[in-house]
Design a protein around this motif. Structure first.
Motif, PDB file in Angstrom:
ATOM      1  N   GLY A 103       0.801  -1.227   0.000  1.00 34.96           N
ATOM      2  CA  GLY A 103       0.000   0.000   0.000  1.00 34.96           C
ATOM      3  C   GLY A 103       0.825   1.263   0.000  1.00 34.96           C
ATOM      4  N   PHE A 105       2.974   4.511  -1.682  1.00 33.76           N
ATOM      5  CA  PHE A 105       2.817   5.401  -2.828  1.00 33.76           C
ATOM      6  C   PHE A 105       3.677   4.954  -3.998  1.00 33.76           C
ATOM      7  CE2 PHE A 105       2.302   9.131   0.278  1.00 33.76           C
ATOM      8  CZ  PHE A 105       0.940   9.203   0.087  1.00 33.76           C
ATOM      9  N   SER A 132       6.025   3.593   4.768  1.00 39.51           N
ATOM     10  CA  SER A 132       7.422   3.250   4.476  1.00 39.51           C
ATOM     11  C   SER A 132       8.254   4.471   4.091  1.00 39.51           C
ATOM     12  CB  SER A 132       7.462   2.211   3.369  1.00 39.51           C
ATOM     13  OG  SER A 132       6.816   2.718   2.222  1.00 39.51           O
ATOM     14  N   VAL A 268      -0.338  11.099  14.444  1.00 37.46           N
ATOM     15  CA  VAL A 268      -0.784  12.289  13.712  1.00 37.46           C
ATOM     16  C   VAL A 268      -1.780  13.093  14.560  1.00 37.46           C
ATOM     17  CG1 VAL A 268      -2.647  10.996  12.566  1.00 37.46           C
ATOM     18  CG2 VAL A 268      -1.792  13.072  11.505  1.00 37.46           C
TER      19      VAL A 268
HETATM   20  C1  LIG Z   1      -1.823   4.263   3.543  1.00 31.90           C
HETATM   21  S1  LIG Z   1      -0.561   3.974   4.744  1.00 31.90           S
HETATM   22  C2  LIG Z   1       0.699   5.062   4.236  1.00 31.90           C
HETATM   23  C3  LIG Z   1       1.618   4.450   3.201  1.00 31.90           C
HETATM   24  C4  LIG Z   1       2.662   5.449   2.737  1.00 31.90           C
HETATM   25  N1  LIG Z   1       2.058   6.484   1.940  1.00 31.90           N
HETATM   26  C5  LIG Z   1       3.802   4.775   1.988  1.00 31.90           C
HETATM   27  O1  LIG Z   1       4.146   5.228   0.890  1.00 31.90           O
HETATM   28  O2  LIG Z   1       4.355   3.784   2.479  1.00 31.90           O
HETATM   29  C6  LIG Z   1      -1.205   4.714   6.193  1.00 31.90           C
HETATM   30  C7  LIG Z   1      -0.277   4.746   7.390  1.00 31.90           C
HETATM   31  O3  LIG Z   1      -0.937   5.462   8.452  1.00 31.90           O
HETATM   32  C8  LIG Z   1      -0.388   4.988   9.674  1.00 31.90           C
HETATM   33  N2  LIG Z   1      -1.241   5.429  10.784  1.00 31.90           N
HETATM   34  C9  LIG Z   1      -2.466   4.984  11.184  1.00 31.90           C
HETATM   35  N3  LIG Z   1      -2.903   5.651  12.262  1.00 31.90           N
HETATM   36  C10 LIG Z   1      -1.933   6.571  12.567  1.00 31.90           C
HETATM   37  C11 LIG Z   1      -1.798   7.564  13.581  1.00 31.90           C
HETATM   38  N4  LIG Z   1      -2.730   7.742  14.496  1.00 31.90           N
HETATM   39  N5  LIG Z   1      -0.678   8.336  13.575  1.00 31.90           N
HETATM   40  C12 LIG Z   1       0.291   8.157  12.642  1.00 31.90           C
HETATM   41  N6  LIG Z   1       0.229   7.199  11.677  1.00 31.90           N
HETATM   42  C13 LIG Z   1      -0.874   6.422  11.629  1.00 31.90           C
HETATM   43  C14 LIG Z   1      -0.328   3.473   9.452  1.00 31.90           C
HETATM   44  O4  LIG Z   1       0.623   2.880  10.324  1.00 31.90           O
HETATM   45  C15 LIG Z   1       0.091   3.382   7.977  1.00 31.90           C
HETATM   46  O5  LIG Z   1       1.487   3.214   7.879  1.00 31.90           O
END
Ligand SMILES: C[S@@+](CC[C@H](N)C(=O)[O-])C[C@H]1O[C@@H](n2cnc3c(N)ncnc32)[C@H](O)[C@@H]1O
Length: 409
Positions: A103, A105, A132, A268
């Motif tokens: 998943g 980018f 990542s 976040v």
């Molecule tokens: C769609 S993925 C991101 C993938 C990223 N764009 C990449 O290229 O690898 C969403 C990410 O949000 C993180 N996530 C979920 N809840 C979060 C939080 N409360 N604070 C920070 N990160 C969080 C997850 O661990 C996950 O790695």
């Protein structure tokens, strides 16, 4: 018969060529946008989608097309080889291929966004749900500094390795891995190896983190195949080291100046970042409850000694019972996340959120529509939704929205 001029020739000047595999409408759209915003020299140095600019090969094309790419995958399984060789322009270049994170980018999309948003060296770009750390790696490749935040300690490790490996001393790495069997014995025996407990600020720590990621990659790999960890570890280690080595050689030859990254394990919902300090945000939240990131990374997180239940409470997309309740909690958290993002962003700075249409799992609720609404309620000005298709997941998700906002304070 009337003569036809191919589309690319109509859009771009003579002797401009797109990178192989650039065949989606949204990619053409972004390529054209870069072409309009960047000077010729900038296109050669930074462009994501161009292979030739006035007959000159772009830096990005050279980075993707390292001579030694076949050699890096000499020991990889056929599937891995095909995955990286076919995807070398979109997923496999620089250090992006070090851990095949689900998943993530397409790095090229991020590079194009950084260009279009006119983010330059001297700026700081943040991804507060970094996974990542694709955004951090791309920013650093363009000489831009970045901050990557993720709640998962495993993602933080991945991000540290992928960004550190862009600019390191290969001799130190080679000296550490001289005896792979002994390294493996230690990693297997000690769970979280003593080294990491005892050497918090040691210079070699980042090098050992590479070895730790190799081990954790191997653990996952072994659980999906019939091969043992003992068999796979030296092969995975060799793939990592040669990927890093060949990129280092190419980077030096091309004279690339790599930006700096700060990788933080945090939420976040409560960012450890100052108000009005960031020049741009590019991020992608979990697509509601499509993927359980903690379950995916369970073996790695458990090895690192983390309790999954306490991480689960803060993880976006993993709470609630039944669709309505899950969505309510999801949007409440997304609202808080958008508020935090606005707080740390400078005035008039851009924020791009990439989110999938997941209406099969959400009973028809469009995530992007709600995110636009929440963003505007937080005082972000929404100005564009660029749609892109998702390949390979058509039964649950058909497309993603790239949402552009500006921070109005
Ligand atoms: C769609 S993925 C991101 C993938 C990223 N764009 C990449 O290229 O690898 C969403 C990410 O949000 C993180 N996530 C979920 N809840 C979060 C939080 N409360 N604070 C920070 N990160 C969080 C997850 O661990 C996950 O790695």
């Amino acid at each position: 018969m009337q003569k036809h001029k191919p589309l690319i020739e109509k859009l771009f000047a003579k002797n401009y060529q797109l990178i192989d595999g650039t065949d989606e409408i949204f990619e053409l759209d972004l390529a054209l946008w870069e072409y309009e915003v960047l000077s010729k020299e900038e296109l050669i140095n930074r462009s994501a989608y161009l292979k030739l600019v006035d007959g000159i090969e772009t830096t990005h094309f050279k980075t993707c097309n390292l001579q030694n790419i076949e050699e890096i995958h000499r020991n990889s399984s056929f599937r891995t080889k095909v995955f990286f060789l076919d995807g070398k322009y979109s997923t496999g270049y620089a250090t992006h291929s070090l851990f095949p994170y689900r998943g993530k980018f397409h790095p090229q999309l991020i590079r194009a966004l950084l260009n279009i948003l006119e983010i330059k060296p001297g700026n700081v770009v943040l991804d507060p749900m970094a996974g990542s750390s694709t955004v951090a790696v791309e920013a650093n490749l363009l000489g831009i500094d970045s901050i990557a935040v993720d709640l998962s300690p495993f993602c933080a490790l991945m991000g540290k390795v992928k960004t550190f490996a862009l600019d390191l001393d290969i001799k130190i790495l080679e000296s550490i891995i001289i005896k792979p069997k002994e390294l493996l014995k230690k990693l297997k025996r000690e769970k979280v190896p003593e080294y990491f407990k005892n050497n918090k600020d040691d210079k070699k720590r980042s090098y050992y983190e590479i070895v730790l990621l190799v081990f954790l990659d191997t653990v996952g790999f072994a659980s999906r195949t019939s091969s043992s960890i003992d068999n796979l570890f030296p092969r995975v280690l060799e793939r990592y080291v040669s990927t890093i080595k060949y990129f280092q050689e190419a980077r030096q030859k091309m004279g690339l100046k790599i930006g700096k990254s700060k990788i933080i394990q945090a939420s976040v919902l409560d960012l450890p970042i100052d108000n009005d300090s960031v020049d741009a945000i590019i991020t992608s939240p979990p697509y509601s409850f499509a993927i359980d990131y903690l379950k995916n990374d369970q073996p790695q997180l458990e090895y690192l000694g983390y309790n999954l239940d306490s991480l689960r409470e803060e993880m976006i997309g993993l709470q609630g019972r039944g669709i309505e309740n899950k969505l309510e909690i999801y949007f409440d958290k997304m609202n808080q996340a958008l508020g935090e993002m606005k707080r740390v962003l400078k005035k008039n700075a851009p924020i791009v959120i990439i989110i999938g249409t997941n209406d099969i799992q959400t009973n028809g609720v469009r995530l992007e529509t709600k995110v636009i609404e929440l963003g505007e309620r937080q005082g972000l000005k929404f100005w564009l939704n660029l749609q892109k298709p998702i390949r390979g997941l058509q039964n649950t998700m058909r497309d993603e929205s790239v949402l552009f906002f500006t921070n109005q304070k």
